[in-house]
Design a protein around this motif. Structure first.
Motif, PDB file in Angstrom:
ATOM      1  N   UNK A  75       0.807  -1.183   0.184  1.00  0.00           N
ATOM      2  CA  UNK A  75       0.043   0.089   0.062  1.00  0.00           C
ATOM      3  C   UNK A  75       0.958   1.092  -0.308  1.00  0.00           C
ATOM      4  N   UNK A  76       0.624   2.054  -0.646  1.00  0.00           N
ATOM      5  CA  UNK A  76       1.282   3.276  -1.084  1.00  0.00           C
ATOM      6  C   UNK A  76       0.811   4.190   0.264  1.00  0.00           C
ATOM      7  N   UNK A  77      -0.578   4.409   0.503  1.00  0.00           N
ATOM      8  CA  UNK A  77      -0.554   5.131   1.316  1.00  0.00           C
ATOM      9  C   UNK A  77       0.495   4.724   2.639  1.00  0.00           C
ATOM     10  N   UNK A  78       0.387   3.668   3.189  1.00  0.00           N
ATOM     11  CA  UNK A  78       0.984   3.102   4.478  1.00  0.00           C
ATOM     12  C   UNK A  78       2.545   2.992   3.878  1.00  0.00           C
ATOM     13  N   UNK A  81       4.191   5.918   3.014  1.00  0.00           N
ATOM     14  CA  UNK A  81       3.643   7.127   2.443  1.00  0.00           C
ATOM     15  C   UNK A  81       3.878   7.256   3.862  1.00  0.00           C
ATOM     16  N   UNK A  82       3.099   6.270   4.930  1.00  0.00           N
ATOM     17  CA  UNK A  82       2.866   7.234   6.856  1.00  0.00           C
ATOM     18  C   UNK A  82       4.002   6.509   7.012  1.00  0.00           C
ATOM     19  N   UNK A 124       6.758   9.237   5.655  1.00  0.00           N
ATOM     20  CA  UNK A 124       6.832  10.312   7.152  1.00  0.00           C
ATOM     21  C   UNK A 124       7.415  10.710   8.106  1.00  0.00           C
ATOM     22  N   UNK A 181       5.741  -5.905   5.687  1.00  0.00           N
ATOM     23  CA  UNK A 181       4.553  -6.164   5.890  1.00  0.00           C
ATOM     24  C   UNK A 181       4.258  -8.040   5.480  1.00  0.00           C
ATOM     25  N   UNK A 237      -4.151  -0.941  11.999  1.00  0.00           N
ATOM     26  CA  UNK A 237      -3.293   0.869  12.002  1.00  0.00           C
ATOM     27  C   UNK A 237      -2.798   0.958  13.313  1.00  0.00           C
ATOM     28  N   UNK A 238      -1.413   1.594  13.232  1.00  0.00           N
ATOM     29  CA  UNK A 238      -0.653   2.290  14.405  1.00  0.00           C
ATOM     30  C   UNK A 238      -0.267   3.313  13.797  1.00  0.00           C
TER      31      UNK A 238
END
Lengths: 120, 868
Positions: free
Chosen positions: A11-14, A16-17, A20, A54, A105-106
């Motif tokens: 997941x690109x969002x993960x 990214x998260x 960051x 992951x 999620x964390x």
């Protein structure tokens, strides 16, 4: 010199998260992989200090990657990232060479706490 | 412990087995029932919780929409979403109302009770909605803050739902509930994403913070979706993949990438909102589908639980009843049979074998019963045999042994058996003890037993004799002739007194199987008969001597004999006188003196022919002659004196005999018959007694001198007749009735006296009674009445003449005529007899004292007799 991190997640969002969060904490994200194959390539090539892995990837399971990393004698510390904090899954990861695990999620704090622990 | 267990009665053993079993079964039943009940109650409760949860989710879903719209509304300062917002608020309120309605539904009480705090808290959050809306309407809150406020409410609502439903014992349901929870969280993040997107597209801009938040939202949303994909069942996942796909979903992804790229955000926020809402509604579909599934499943479980519960209960109770019935039947039957057997064995041990034991079952107990019966039958047979034998033995004992014992106890003979060692048998008659005055009999050697009793010579002979007895070659009769103790004298000692006994011992062989087994010995004590025999012999001898003496006396003239006797006694007396005077112990002289006298007397005896005395004196002479040859001592002379005394005694006896003979001659001078005399006396006595008895009186008839005076034959009958008349007269008239005699101071028994005496030519008979005497006046009256005399006659009569009237014929003074008197005959008879024999009489009557009559009869013949 800041520690190097490889982020493995489909997941690109993960990614990214995590990126960051790590950069915010002063780590250098040296690579991102969205499948097992590239994850192994990057890990062998970059030999990062830390890998966030992951467990469920499109092409293979995080466990399989752990085995390969062990065979290739990659010295990186690995933090397993799991969607479900099932005890059997966690134990299996730890027995295959993972240093720690974190359940999705964390929050950023959760992640950094685990990282700190692993790199201490 | 084990021993105590094995020692228990069967009844308790059964209890030990059965009671724990029953307890285990009951416990198992309880657990099963409880398990099913818990399943049921769990499912019912979960079902209710899910119902409430669904309502809450509806509210959450509406609030999610309202959050997005409010966010858009606030972001573009109310340029758009104004109308939508109001509409959405109505929808939210409507679902809220539905939720509240559901809470007031009656059957939720227990659930509400359990989650009171959570629900109260949730309601408080829902109450915050109005304040929040007001702030939104007045733009007093930023778009971001509004999202946070709504999210806060939704977060609480979701947590409440999780708390409500996250409690079940079914693993599968628990997993699916967790899948729903993950899904709800994912959906919430999708909804926030929608709000943030709406806000960003409304502003055509996204700042750094919001961007980060957006990324996190998507990441987390995907994380929960990953978790959902891991644990949700295939059905749900397939449904999800089917529903959440297509153009609208791809459109949302596309716009999301636009946002993520963060280039130019020129997209229409309404379009974003609509597309996102379609997606979220699809998500809501999946959520409802899953809730519905779980609800169905819980309902199904509840029903199954109830069904299982009842099935189990019915099955369990049925099996329980059957098992219990079987158990009871078998145990009762077993116990019954066991108790029958027990009672039977008890009866047998008490000796009652009259009945059979009946056990109707054909199991081991039934077979035991059969075996028992056979055993008892055998026992009874043996008992019968034994009893028969016993009865036989008893019979034998009573009839043979018993009799023997009785015989042994009572027989006067000593009886016992001798064995081959001459030992006396244990059983012997009781008389043995008395005969031998010895207790130690049984088992003694007979020879030893007899040793102190008989002479050694006899003992020796006895031992040999007994050996012969057991010698079968010798004839029993011949052997018995050798019996040395056929008749033997023994000396026994009892309590220090030695007694001499004469016993007869007889031996008889006892054969068994043609062999001499024992010798039966019988002992009889013949002491008494032998002594009697001896006495008889002695008496016979004495009698012979006496007869001899009498005969010798009778041969000699009495006067000569008397002279001899007188002389002899005098002479013999002189010897003893001389001995008494012998002071100088001159026995020689005394002896010759004695010899002279004896010799002289012997000569006299020979002269008068008194051989008896001549012999005696001769014996004394011999004794003296024997002594004369040696020196005579006092002791020797005593023997002579003894013989002299004996001679004296003989002379005395002869003298007495002579006196007796003389007396006989006196009593019967002529051919007088003393027998008649006695008979008369006897008949008078009996007559007096008889008359007295008839008159109710008692009398005593006394005869005086009647032994000395013998009535001549001719007078006996007249004497008797007269006396009877006088006695009758006395008893009837003279002797008073006992009461009268008593009052007059007389002895009750009347005294009658008859006395005989005689002179040379007359016999006197004196008759007397102690009655009232003759009543002169009465005699007179009687004589007048009978016409025997006249008044004139009486006046001229003396008293004696009047008294004599009683002898007149026809006179009777008794008023009534009885057997004994009153016939006017009795006294006249006396007179007639007197007249006939020329007798005379005299009467003396003392008034109230006595009546006396003296009769004189002439002596008929001149008697001859020697009166000295």
């Amino acid at each position: 010199m800041s520690k190097t991190v490889l982020i493995v997640d489909d997941s690109i969002y993960m990614r990214s998260l995590i990126k960051t969060a790590m950069e915010g904490a002063g780590f250098e994200v040296v690579g991102e992989a969205q499948n097992g194959e590239s994850a192994i390539d990057l890990a062998v090539q970059l030999q990062p200090d830390l890998i966030t892995l992951d467990n469920i990837l499109p092409d293979m399971m995080g466990f399989e990657i752990l085995k390969v990393l062990k065979d290739e004698e990659v010295p990186s510390k690995v933090i397993m990232v799991s969607a479900v904090g099932q005890q059997t899954v966690v134990n299996k990861g730890l027995s295959l060479g993972a240093s720690e695990y974190i359940v999705k999620p964390f929050t950023e704090e959760d992640l950094l706490k685990v990282v700190e622990k692993v790199l201490a | 412990m084990i021993k105590r267990l094995t020692n228990l009665p069967i009844r308790q053993k059964f209890a030990v087995i059965i009671i724990p079993l029953i307890v285990i079964i009951l416990a198992f039943d309880y657990l099963q029932v409880r398990y099913h009940y818990l399943d049921y109650s769990d499912s019912v409760r979960l079902n209710k919780a899910i119902r409430v949860g669904i309502e809450i989710n509806h509210v959450v879903h509406e609030i999610q929409k309202e959050r997005s719209i409010s966010s858009g509304f606030l972001a573009n300062q109310g340029e758009s979403f104004g109308v939508k917002l109001n509409k959405q608020r109505e929808s939210t309120d409507s679902t809220l109302q539905q939720y509240y309605n559901e809470l007031t539904n009656g059957d939720l009480e227990d659930l509400l009770e359990l989650h009171r705090t959570d629900l109260d808290q949730l309601n408080a959050y829902f109450d915050k909605l109005s304040t929040l809306r007001k702030n939104i309407d007045e733009h007093r809150i930023s778009s971001e803050s509004s999202i946070d406020r709504f999210s806060e409410i939704n977060n609480n609502a979701l947590n409440t739902v999780i708390k409500l439903i996250d409690e079940t014992r079914d693993k599968e349901i628990a997993q699916q509930i967790h899948a729903i929870i993950y899904f709800l969280k994912s959906k919430e993040f999708a909804s926030i994403e929608r709000a943030i997107g709406t806000q960003a597209f409304s502003r055509n801009h996204i700042d750094f913070t919001l961007y980060n938040r957006f990324t996190t939202l998507v990441a987390n949303q995907n994380s929960y979706l990953d978790a959902f994909n891991i644990i949700a069942n295939q059905e749900s996942i397939e449904y999800y993949n089917q529903i959440v796909s297509g153009e609208e979903i791809e459109e949302v992804d596309r716009m999301r990438e636009v946002l993520f790229a963060n280039d130019t955000l020129s997209e229409n926020p309404d379009h974003w909102y609509e597309s996102s809402t379609i997606k979220i509604n699809r998500l809501k579909d999946v959520e409802d589908y899953m809730s519905d599934n779980i609800q169905k499943r819980t309902q199904n479980i509840a029903q199954t639980s109830v069904r299982n519960f009842w099935t189990f209960l019915i099955l369990d109770v049925t099996i329980g009843i059957i098992a219990f019935w079987l158990m009871t039947t078998i145990v009762t039957n077993l116990l019954k049979n066991v108790s029958i057997l027990e009672a039977y064995t008890r009866r047998i041990s008490a000796g009652d074998m009259t009945k059979k034991v009946v056990i109707p079952t054909k199991d081991e107990l039934g077979q035991y019963a059969n075996t028992f019966n056979r055993m008892v039958l055998e026992i009874r047979k043996s008992q019968f045999e034994l009893r028969k034998q016993r009865d036989k033995a008893k019979f034998l004992y009573k009839n043979i042994y018993g009799v023997s014992l009785v015989v042994f106890e009572n027989i006067e003979q000593g009886i016992f058996l001798l064995d081959k060692e001459f030992k006396i048998s244990k059983f012997h008659s009781k008389a043995m003890k008395e005969i031998f005055s010895n207790d130690r009999i049984a088992g003694e050697n007979f020879a030893n037993f007899m040793r102190p009793l008989i002479l050694p010579r006899e003992l020796e002979a006895l031992e040999m004799f007994m050996r012969h007895l057991f010698n079968e070659d010798m004839d029993e009769e011949v052997v018995n002739q050798l019996n040395p103790i056929d008749q033997v004298k023994i000396h026994t000692e009892q309590n220090g007194i030695v007694a001499t006994k004469y016993i007869r011992v007889e031996f008889t062989r006892i054969f068994r199987k043609e062999k001499i087994q024992n010798i039966m010995v019988s002992v009889s004590d013949e002491t008494e008969s032998i002594l009697l025999q001896q006495h008889l012999n002695e008496a016979e001898k004495k009698k012979q001597q006496e007869t001899e003496r009498v005969l010798s006396i009778l041969k000699i003239d009495p006067s000569i004999l008397r002279g001899f006797l007188h002389n002899s006694r005098k002479m013999l007396k002189s010897i003893s006188e001389r001995y008494e005077k012998n002071e100088n112990d001159e026995y020689g002289e005394l002896l010759s003196f004695t010899f002279d006298i004896i010799h002289n007397l012997k000569g006299n005896a020979v002269v008068i022919g008194m051989e008896l005395m001549a012999n005696k004196f001769h014996e004394i002479e011999d004794s003296i002659t024997a002594l004369q040859s040696k020196e005579v001592r006092g002791k020797d002379f005593l023997a002579i004196l003894y013989e002299v005394d004996e001679a004296d005694r003989m002379i005395a006896e002869i003298a007495e005999m002579l006196y007796k003979i003389i007396n006989i001659y006196k009593k019967f001078p002529a051919e007088g018959d003393s027998v008649s005399n006695i008979m008369v006396i006897d008949s008078l006595e009996r007559g007096a007694e008889l008359i007295a008895k008839e008159e109710g009186k008692t009398v005593n008839l006394t005869f005086d001198n009647i032994d000395n005076v013998v009535l001549p034959e001719a007078y006996i009958e007249p004497f008797k007749d007269m006396m009877i008349q006088l006695i009758r007269n006395s008893v009837v008239h003279g002797i008073e009735a006992p009461s009268v005699r008593m009052s007059e101071g007389k002895v009750i028994m009347g005294e009658l006296l008859i006395e005989l005496s005689k002179s040379d030519n007359e016999m006197f008979i004196r008759y007397k009674d102690d009655g009232r005497g003759l009543d002169i006046e009465r005699i007179k009256r009687q004589a007048l009445d009978k016409g025997l005399v006249t008044d004139t006659d009486l006046k001229g009569m003396e008293e004696f003449e009047i008294q004599s009237l009683i002898f007149r014929e026809g006179f009777s003074t008794a008023d009534k005529s009885g057997t004994n008197a009153g016939r006017g005959q009795g006294m006249h008879l006396v007179k007639s007899i007197l007249d006939q024999y020329k007798g005379a009489y005299d009467i003396t009557s003392v008034d109230g004292k006595s009546f006396e009559m003296i009769i004189k009869l002439p002596v008929l013949n001149v008697e001859k007799g020697d009166e000295e």
